[in-house]
Design a protein around this motif. Structure first.
Motif, PDB file in Angstrom:
ATOM      1  N   LEU A 205       0.828  -1.199   0.000  1.00 50.57           N
ATOM      2  CA  LEU A 205       0.000   0.000   0.000  1.00 50.57           C
ATOM      3  C   LEU A 205       0.862   1.249   0.000  1.00 50.57           C
ATOM      4  O   LEU A 205       1.949   1.286   0.599  1.00 50.57           O
ATOM      5  N   ALA A 206       0.394   2.291  -0.649  1.00 47.97           N
ATOM      6  CA  ALA A 206       1.073   3.587  -0.575  1.00 47.97           C
ATOM      7  C   ALA A 206       0.986   4.107   0.849  1.00 47.97           C
ATOM      8  O   ALA A 206       0.046   3.788   1.582  1.00 47.97           O
ATOM      9  N   ASP A 207       1.961   4.911   1.253  1.00 51.78           N
ATOM     10  CA  ASP A 207       2.010   5.401   2.626  1.00 51.78           C
ATOM     11  C   ASP A 207       0.742   6.160   3.021  1.00 51.78           C
ATOM     12  O   ASP A 207       0.313   6.118   4.178  1.00 51.78           O
ATOM     13  N   ASP A 208       0.161   6.864   2.071  1.00 55.33           N
ATOM     14  CA  ASP A 208      -0.997   7.688   2.400  1.00 55.33           C
ATOM     15  C   ASP A 208      -2.323   7.034   1.980  1.00 55.33           C
ATOM     16  O   ASP A 208      -3.372   7.682   1.967  1.00 55.33           O
ATOM     17  N   LEU A 482     -17.237  12.206  14.042  1.00 53.67           N
ATOM     18  CA  LEU A 482     -16.274  11.509  13.194  1.00 53.67           C
ATOM     19  C   LEU A 482     -15.239  10.816  14.079  1.00 53.67           C
ATOM     20  O   LEU A 482     -14.613  11.445  14.925  1.00 53.67           O
ATOM     21  N   GLN A 483     -15.077   9.490  13.845  1.00 52.92           N
ATOM     22  CA  GLN A 483     -14.081   8.754  14.619  1.00 52.92           C
ATOM     23  C   GLN A 483     -12.675   9.230  14.229  1.00 52.92           C
ATOM     24  O   GLN A 483     -12.404   9.481  13.049  1.00 52.92           O
ATOM     25  N   PRO A 484     -11.755   9.358  15.190  1.00 52.74           N
ATOM     26  CA  PRO A 484     -10.386   9.792  14.874  1.00 52.74           C
ATOM     27  C   PRO A 484      -9.711   8.801  13.908  1.00 52.74           C
ATOM     28  O   PRO A 484      -9.938   7.588  13.990  1.00 52.74           O
ATOM     29  N   PHE A 485      -8.857   9.335  13.030  1.00 52.34           N
ATOM     30  CA  PHE A 485      -8.180   8.488  12.041  1.00 52.34           C
ATOM     31  C   PHE A 485      -7.351   7.403  12.715  1.00 52.34           C
ATOM     32  O   PHE A 485      -7.344   6.242  12.285  1.00 52.34           O
ATOM     33  N   ASP A 486      -6.655   7.760  13.786  1.00 57.42           N
ATOM     34  CA  ASP A 486      -5.783   6.789  14.442  1.00 57.42           C
ATOM     35  C   ASP A 486      -6.565   5.576  14.954  1.00 57.42           C
ATOM     36  O   ASP A 486      -6.028   4.467  15.025  1.00 57.42           O
ATOM     37  N   GLY A 487      -7.820   5.786  15.307  1.00 57.63           N
ATOM     38  CA  GLY A 487      -8.629   4.688  15.828  1.00 57.63           C
ATOM     39  C   GLY A 487      -9.104   3.718  14.757  1.00 57.63           C
ATOM     40  O   GLY A 487      -9.467   2.579  15.067  1.00 57.63           O
ATOM     41  N   VAL A 488      -9.118   4.158  13.493  1.00 56.60           N
ATOM     42  CA  VAL A 488      -9.628   3.304  12.414  1.00 56.60           C
ATOM     43  C   VAL A 488      -8.560   2.968  11.375  1.00 56.60           C
ATOM     44  O   VAL A 488      -8.819   2.234  10.423  1.00 56.60           O
ATOM     45  N   LYS A 489      -7.340   3.491  11.565  1.00 46.39           N
ATOM     46  CA  LYS A 489      -6.279   3.326  10.576  1.00 46.39           C
ATOM     47  C   LYS A 489      -5.977   1.852  10.285  1.00 46.39           C
ATOM     48  O   LYS A 489      -5.923   1.425   9.134  1.00 46.39           O
ATOM     49  N   VAL A 490      -5.800   1.062  11.336  1.00 42.99           N
ATOM     50  CA  VAL A 490      -5.446  -0.351  11.153  1.00 42.99           C
ATOM     51  C   VAL A 490      -6.554  -1.085  10.390  1.00 42.99           C
ATOM     52  O   VAL A 490      -6.278  -1.887   9.490  1.00 42.99           O
ATOM     53  N   GLY A 491      -7.794  -0.810  10.737  1.00 44.51           N
ATOM     54  CA  GLY A 491      -8.906  -1.458  10.056  1.00 44.51           C
ATOM     55  C   GLY A 491      -8.961  -1.091   8.576  1.00 44.51           C
ATOM     56  O   GLY A 491      -9.246  -1.947   7.726  1.00 44.51           O
ATOM     57  N   ILE A 492      -8.684   0.171   8.269  1.00 37.61           N
ATOM     58  CA  ILE A 492      -8.686   0.611   6.865  1.00 37.61           C
ATOM     59  C   ILE A 492      -7.571  -0.088   6.094  1.00 37.61           C
ATOM     60  O   ILE A 492      -7.784  -0.580   4.974  1.00 37.61           O
ATOM     61  N   GLU A 493      -6.392  -0.138   6.675  1.00 38.29           N
ATOM     62  CA  GLU A 493      -5.260  -0.781   5.992  1.00 38.29           C
ATOM     63  C   GLU A 493      -5.543  -2.267   5.732  1.00 38.29           C
ATOM     64  O   GLU A 493      -5.247  -2.786   4.650  1.00 38.29           O
ATOM     65  N   THR A 494      -6.128  -2.931   6.729  1.00 39.79           N
ATOM     66  CA  THR A 494      -6.462  -4.351   6.550  1.00 39.79           C
ATOM     67  C   THR A 494      -7.457  -4.536   5.417  1.00 39.79           C
ATOM     68  O   THR A 494      -7.328  -5.439   4.574  1.00 39.79           O
ATOM     69  N   MET A 495      -8.485  -3.700   5.387  1.00 39.18           N
ATOM     70  CA  MET A 495      -9.504  -3.783   4.350  1.00 39.18           C
ATOM     71  C   MET A 495      -8.899  -3.533   2.965  1.00 39.18           C
ATOM     72  O   MET A 495      -9.191  -4.276   2.010  1.00 39.18           O
ATOM     73  N   LEU A 496      -8.043  -2.518   2.835  1.00 38.08           N
ATOM     74  CA  LEU A 496      -7.436  -2.196   1.540  1.00 38.08           C
ATOM     75  C   LEU A 496      -6.508  -3.319   1.068  1.00 38.08           C
ATOM     76  O   LEU A 496      -6.472  -3.658  -0.121  1.00 38.08           O
ATOM     77  N   LYS A 497      -5.764  -3.905   2.006  1.00 35.80           N
ATOM     78  CA  LYS A 497      -4.864  -5.001   1.637  1.00 35.80           C
ATOM     79  C   LYS A 497      -5.651  -6.214   1.142  1.00 35.80           C
ATOM     80  O   LYS A 497      -5.282  -6.844   0.151  1.00 35.80           O
ATOM     81  N   ARG A 498      -6.707  -6.543   1.843  1.00 33.98           N
ATOM     82  CA  ARG A 498      -7.501  -7.697   1.426  1.00 33.98           C
ATOM     83  C   ARG A 498      -8.173  -7.445   0.075  1.00 33.98           C
ATOM     84  O   ARG A 498      -8.329  -8.359  -0.737  1.00 33.98           O
TER      85      ARG A 498
END
Length: 628
Positions: A205-208, A482-498
């Motif tokens: 994934l790209a860093d951003d 709006l939930q803070p980005f840090d709280g959902v970052k890991v979930g977003i990365e997992t979803m994008l990777k899958r």
């Protein structure tokens, strides 16, 4: 008269499944009148479906679903274009079929209507038809006997038409055998899975990427606004529960309605019917007279002669016994004769529209008046309902005024009307019927209004059902956040990777499938599995569909299918074998399903042909118009 219906139940069932709405109580005459003006919802040849008729049917269907589903009912189920169109289609079909039945001279006679009513368990007391129970049951549904019987006559007429259509449809044996063989055919396969997890390490994934997805889809990460509410319910039932009825009131009501508590005379008879249509009128009469002569010689032989000779299939097997019946339940010549006999007497030959009867009177229930003790509960319930209805009408306006004038609390209105203030759990903006009265769309809209949220005032009194008002106010409130980005970052990365891994798996699978089709088979396949169209539990449904689309002319054959969220599956078909021979019960069950499918197609084709013949026009603007 209804042999076609009895012999073609699959067609009747298909008909009734497609014509789902009961007939409105307009009667045949109103179907034939051209009432209404330019706001008619539909025109069928010379017939019209008026806005009033459509809205009436819509209201009836709404109340029917509300009664059936209770707290699970959602008014939105019928408040959409698809539901309104479906209701209109049913009304159109009903009118077309009634007109067609009329042209074919199909009409349910009085005797058929009487027999159907007499067979309904809800109208019986101690296993016998009760005219009082019949009328009481209809009153409870807001019906009259005349309206109910008109509806029933139309339903029976529809069944006649359905039965007649059923005589024309069947599945040829060669076709049914082939279709059943396909259902049991077995296919031996092996699989090769490309699991999504195996491709995760290849995803970069790209860093951003996660932050970009978060910014572009921020609505997905908002916690919805929620509230807790307190509320009160004013209903006719709650008012009724607070009422008492005195003995004097019950006695007065009983004395003023004694005619209602008269149980009319009932008679029990056995008969032998010789049908005119079977032998011809002269021969039928001669046979009846011959049987009557035998009965006069040996009266005890009546039941045995009925079993052997009567053309009434419903009573012949019971020695001609018809059970108890009151006046109005039999055709007039039969009734006149039965009520003129003394118990044990045997009539002469009686002619009716059905043929020639010999009647034996076997019992009499004399007319009698029900004592007050027997009907006290019924009278008390009616008096309470009447009083509650009146008091609710008086209280509704005062209830509405109180929640508005003292809008900072529900306590005053609760005290005034002796109601309990209840509290909900957290509620969202989406109305949920599971929440009962607090799942009502209008109540939710009122609670989430700007004034309610800002000032915490009582909502207006909302009618959530007939004779039921609800007022509510916010007890606690959580706005959207709006939930803070840090709280959902890991979930977003997992979803994008899958998601990316799924793309890689599908691409790799497609390449391997092309190689297999060219003869390059170097895969290590899994264990063999056998699937059929009846039993395919060994694979996923999407794989099963792919397996049975494989051409079997040349084996082995291959296919591939994407498994969203799991990866990709390659399937190799090794052989096709005939299925096991079905036992008779299974075969009959599958043939019944096949016949039902055919029946539905026949009915749909028939209805389509009728629509074309009578030129159906739908007024879309009138269909979408809401009742004022």
């Amino acid at each position: 008269m209804f042999d076609a219906v009895r012999n073609n139940k699959r067609i009747v069932q298909a008909f009734l499944a497609l014509i789902t709405l009961p007939f409105a109580f307009f009667g045949v005459d109103s179907y034939m009148r051209n009432s209404g003006a330019g706001n008619d919802v539909a025109v069928i040849g010379d017939l019209k479906i008026t806005q009033q008729q459509f809205q009436q049917t819509l209201r009836e269907q709404t109340e029917r679903l509300r009664t059936q589903m209770g707290a699970q009912f959602d008014p939105k189920m019928l408040d959409n274009p698809e539901a309104r169109k479906a209701i209109l289609d049913d009304l159109i079909n009903q009118r077309l079929l009634l007109v067609e039945a009329g042209k074919s001279r199909m009409f349910a006679g009085d005797e058929a209507v009487r027999q159907m009513i007499a067979s309904v368990e809800a109208f019986k007391v101690d296993g016998k038809f009760s005219n009082e129970r019949y009328e009481m049951a209809l009153r409870g549904q807001g019906m009259t006997p005349q309206g109910f019987e008109a509806q029933l006559r139309q339903d029976l007429t529809m069944q006649q038409l359905a039965g007649a259509l059923g005589q024309s449809g069947f599945v040829p044996r060669t076709v049914s055998d082939r279709l059943l063989a396909l259902q049991t055919e077995k296919r031996e396969i092996v699989e090769y899975r490309l699991n999504l997890d195996s491709y995760l390490d290849k995803v970069k994934l790209a860093d951003d990427a996660a932050k970009k997805f978060y910014d572009e889809n921020s609505q997905q990460f908002q916690t919805p606004e929620m509230l807790k509410a307190e509320y009160v319910v004013l209903s006719m039932e709650t008012i009724g529960a607070q009422l008492t009825v005195s003995d004097a009131e019950v006695k007065a009501a009983y004395d003023s309605r004694k005619d209602r508590f008269q149980q009319p005379e009932e008679r029990r008879a056995s008969h032998i019917l010789i049908a005119s249509e079977k032998l011809g009128k002269d021969k039928a009469k001669a046979k009846a007279e011959e049987l009557l002569a035998q009965i006069h010689k040996t009266p005890a032989a009546f039941a045995e002669l009925a079993k052997k000779n009567s053309d009434d299939p419903g009573s012949a097997s019971k020695g001609g016994d018809l059970g108890f019946f009151g006046r109005g339940m039999m055709v007039k010549p039969f009734e006149d004769s039965a009520f003129a006999l003394k118990e044990g007497d045997i009539s002469g030959v009686v002619e009716s529209d059905f043929g020639f009867h010999i009647i034996k009177l076997t019992g009499i229930h004399a007319a009698k008046e029900k004592p007050l003790a027997e009907v006290r509960g019924e009278i008390e319930a009616e008096l309470k309902k009447t009083a509650a209805s009146r008091k609710f009408a008086e209280a509704a306006e005062a209830f509405s005024n109180t929640v508005y004038e003292q809008s900072d609390s529900l306590a005053p209105v609760a005290e005034k009307f002796k109601l309990t203030v209840k509290q909900t759990d957290w509620l969202g903006r989406q109305a949920n019927p599971a929440n009962g009265v607090m799942g009502n769309e209008k109540v939710i809209a009122a609670l989430f209004s700007g004034d309610s949220i800002k000032n915490k005032r009582n909502t207006e009194a909302v009618e959530v059902a007939a004779n039921t008002l609800v007022a509510a106010r916010i007890a606690d409130y959580k706005p959207t956040a709006l939930q803070p980005f840090d709280g959902v970052k890991v979930g977003i990365e997992t979803m994008l990777k899958r998601k990316e891994a799924q793309v890689l798996a599908a691409k790799d699978g497609a390449e391997k499938l092309e190689a297999l089709k060219k003869g390059d088979d170097k895969l290590t396949w899994g264990a063999a599995k056998t699937v059929s169209r009846i039993d395919y539990k060994a694979v996923s449904p999407v794989e099963a569909q792919a397996v049975f689309r494989i051409e079997t002319g040349k084996l082995p054959a291959y296919t591939g299918v994407e498994l969203p969220g799991s990866g990709y599956a390659l399937v190799k078909l090794n052989k096709v074998v005939a299925g096991d021979k079905m036992d008779e019960a299974t075969r009959k069950g599958m043939l019944q399903q096949l016949n039902t499918m055919l029946a539905k197609e026949e009915v749909q084709s028939y209805l389509a042909a009728l629509r074309s013949r009578y030129k159906v026009e739908i007024n879309q603007a009138a269909l979408e118009a809401k009742e004022k």
